[in-house]
Design an enzyme around this catalytic site. Structure first.
Site, mmCIF file in Angstrom:
data_model
loop_
_atom_site.group_PDB
_atom_site.id
_atom_site.type_symbol
_atom_site.label_atom_id
_atom_site.label_comp_id
_atom_site.label_asym_id
_atom_site.label_seq_id
_atom_site.Cartn_x
_atom_site.Cartn_y
_atom_site.Cartn_z
ATOM 1 N N PRO A 61 1.117 -1.022 -0.181
ATOM 2 C CG PRO A 61 0.344 -0.854 2.240
ATOM 3 C CD PRO A 61 0.671 -1.737 1.240
ATOM 4 C CB CYS A 113 1.279 29.978 -18.175
ATOM 5 S SG CYS A 113 1.945 31.385 -16.996
ATOM 6 C CD GLU A 114 -1.197 24.053 -18.596
ATOM 7 O OE1 GLU A 114 -1.637 23.036 -19.167
ATOM 8 O OE2 GLU A 114 -0.055 24.205 -18.481
HETATM 9 N N1 LLP Z 1 3.090 -1.427 -6.071
HETATM 10 C C1 LLP Z 1 3.595 -1.408 -7.294
HETATM 11 C C2 LLP Z 1 4.322 -2.276 -7.682
HETATM 12 C C3 LLP Z 1 2.436 -0.203 -8.252
HETATM 13 O O1 LLP Z 1 2.910 0.502 -9.135
HETATM 14 C C4 LLP Z 1 1.652 0.694 -7.403
HETATM 15 C C5 LLP Z 1 1.563 2.299 -7.232
HETATM 16 C C6 LLP Z 1 2.286 0.870 -5.718
HETATM 17 C C7 LLP Z 1 2.819 -0.839 -5.881
HETATM 18 C C8 LLP Z 1 1.259 1.209 -4.716
HETATM 19 O O2 LLP Z 1 -0.357 1.614 -5.282
HETATM 20 P P1 LLP Z 1 -1.148 2.064 -4.944
HETATM 21 O O3 LLP Z 1 -1.587 1.350 -3.450
HETATM 22 O O4 LLP Z 1 -0.448 4.146 -4.171
HETATM 23 O O5 LLP Z 1 -2.184 2.712 -4.857
HETATM 24 N N2 LLP Z 1 0.171 8.788 -9.782
HETATM 25 C C9 LLP Z 1 -1.483 7.862 -9.467
HETATM 26 C C10 LLP Z 1 -1.109 6.533 -8.945
HETATM 27 C C11 LLP Z 1 0.022 5.604 -9.497
HETATM 28 C C12 LLP Z 1 -0.101 4.495 -8.823
HETATM 29 C C13 LLP Z 1 1.413 3.802 -9.764
HETATM 30 N N3 LLP Z 1 1.535 2.064 -8.763
HETATM 31 C C14 LLP Z 1 -2.473 8.671 -8.877
HETATM 32 O O6 LLP Z 1 -2.090 9.712 -8.914
HETATM 33 O O7 LLP Z 1 -3.778 8.571 -8.978
#
Ligand code: LLP
Length: 444
Positions: free
Chosen positions: A296, A370-371
């Site tokens: 997580p 600026c957008e």
């Molecule tokens: N493990 C792996 C292999 C991952 O690629 C990710 C997230 C996680 C764990 C953690 O996922 P989480 O528990 O945080 O959902 N920037 C995007 C989210 C991209 C997630 C990428 N990988 C946003 O702001 O929603």
């Protein structure tokens, strides 16, 4: 159980002000400036420990590790807390690895991800003895084996599998359907080819399989399906090689509340169901229970920060339907919160240093870039009397906020201030214009 609030644990409302650990927003702004990310350290520690304890409660001595997905937010202090709490850390780049090591995380607690790890990243990971490297391509199998040979080590690896599941979330953050850059497809046979290739290298120890089905996921159905498919794959391995793989890593993705009616997933809401699905699949495939790990990121850090902005200008704009939309411009924007522009993410906001009994009006919270797409909140009802100088707090900005911040328009990135027991301290300082210019090579 479920957290029915978008504000973190130690937020209270004191005389109409948002206060963190008793410190009112006006005082925080006066001391640290705006925009600033304020982090509820106790909430972070509590959330991380809840996942650790939840995994242990569900799987007992088969509980693997909670690897905090540091892409959501990392810095030296946070990595240090992770090591104190006794969980592991998932790093996806050399920079995230550097932060983990700077924070004192033991390499044996580090899991290395990434679909295009550089040779230098692989070399460093192998040489320091990380817990596992998660294989994401056939090339990488050669590269990790070469690094292991060079350092005379046997490297533990997992294979990242694509189980072909459509998790119900935004397309850009959904990762386990077939048409993605990550991992090896089970259905196409690519995953099996990876197994066979790894088996040819005595310097690699295949410990198990991994998947990450997406992010900001509610419910357990996608995780249950993933567990079944991964364990089915582990059974195929057992049938072919006569030995069982000892580790299963189900990735991250647990959703959080961004809006007042939403509910953050808590470990106790999902782990029992996931545990049941894992046990049932083990029974179905006649497998012993492997150790189960999770990753997580958002769910640990997301709910623990809010961003504090100051309003600079307010403008009433008559829009197409003849109504008025109040544009409230704050001193940050898409450089500290790219998620609205990228994923149509939704946030909540409130005036932070006073209450207002003015009627609410349709408003849009925008930044200083600026957008037109520089929007933090597209549609929100805010009091009609918002004026320059008001402070605005947006909760739940801890994950993929500061970590995805940019210097667009040469804006210095905001600091992160950790608050605990009524004391606030900077853990990531504010960037300065000097920092921005420090990379420029002198006049030609
Ligand atoms: N493990 C792996 C292999 C991952 O690629 C990710 C997230 C996680 C764990 C953690 O996922 P989480 O528990 O945080 O959902 N920037 C995007 C989210 C991209 C997630 C990428 N990988 C946003 O702001 O929603």
């Amino acid at each position: 159980m479920s957290t029915a609030s978008i504000w973190s644990k130690n937020i209270s409302f004191v005389n109409g002000e948002v206060a963190l650990s008793g410190i009112p927003a006006s005082q925080l702004a006066a001391e640290f400036g705006t925009p600033t990310f304020f982090l509820d350290e106790d909430a972070f520690r509590t959330r991380a420990a809840a996942w650790r304890d939840g995994l242990k409660a569900e799987f007992g001595d088969k509980a693997g590790q909670v690897f905090y997905a540091s892409k959501a937010f990392t810095c030296t202090a946070v990595a240090h807390w992770i090591s104190e709490i006794g969980i592991g850390i998932d790093v996806a780049t050399g920079g995230e690895l550097a932060a983990a090591l700077a924070g004192g995380v033991d390499p044996s607690q580090i899991e290395v991800h990434g679909n295009n790890k550089s040779l230098a990243e692989i070399d460093r990971a192998v040489s320091i003895g990380v817990h596992t490297i998660v294989m994401d391509s056939l090339y990488e199998i050669d590269r990790v084996a070469a690094a292991a040979r060079k350092h005379s080590k046997r490297q533990a690896v997992l294979i990242r599998l694509t189980p072909g599941i459509e998790a119900h979330t935004h397309e850009s953050i959904s990762t386990a359907h077939e048409d993605v850059k990550f991992g090896f497809s089970i259905a196409s046979g690519a995953a099996w080819a990876a197994v066979e290739k790894i088996a040819t290298f005595p310097e690699l120890e295949l410990r198990g399989v991994h998947c990450h089905i997406g992010s900001q996921i509610f419910g357990t159905e996608a995780f249950e399906m993933a567990a079944d498919r991964l364990l089915g794959f582990m059974a195929k391995f057992r049938d072919a090689y006569g030995a069982e793989l000892p580790e299963l890593d189900l990735g991250g993705g647990y959703g959080i509340a961004y809006l007042p009616h939403e509910i953050t997933v808590e470990p106790a809401d999902v782990l029992p169901t996931i545990g049941k699905a894992v046990r049932e699949a083990c029974a179905k495939y006649s497998l012993a229970l492997p150790t189960v790990s999770i990753e997580p990121g958002r769910n640990i850090v997301g709910p623990t920060m809010f961003t504090l902005y100051e309003v600079g200008t307010v403008k009433d704009v008559v829009i197409e339907d003849g109504t008025v939309r109040k544009y409230i411009s704050v001193d940050g924007g898409m450089s500290d919160n790219a998620r609205t522009a990228l994923y149509d993410a939704e946030y909540f906001a409130t005036i932070a240093q006073r209450t207002s009994s003015a009627p609410t009006v349709q408003s849009r919270l925008v930044g200083k870039h600026c957008e037109t797409g520089d929007i933090i909140i597209r549609d929100i009802q805010l009091p009609s009397d918002v004026i320059p100088g008001d402070l605005i707090a947006t909760p739940a900005t801890g994950a993929y906020g500061r970590s995805m911040a940019s210097n667009y328009n040469h804006v210095p990135r905001p600091p992160v201030v950790a608050v605990i027991d009524g004391k606030a301290r900077v853990i990531v300082r504010r960037e300065t214009e000097a920092d921005l210019l420090a990379l420029d090579v002198a006049k030609m």
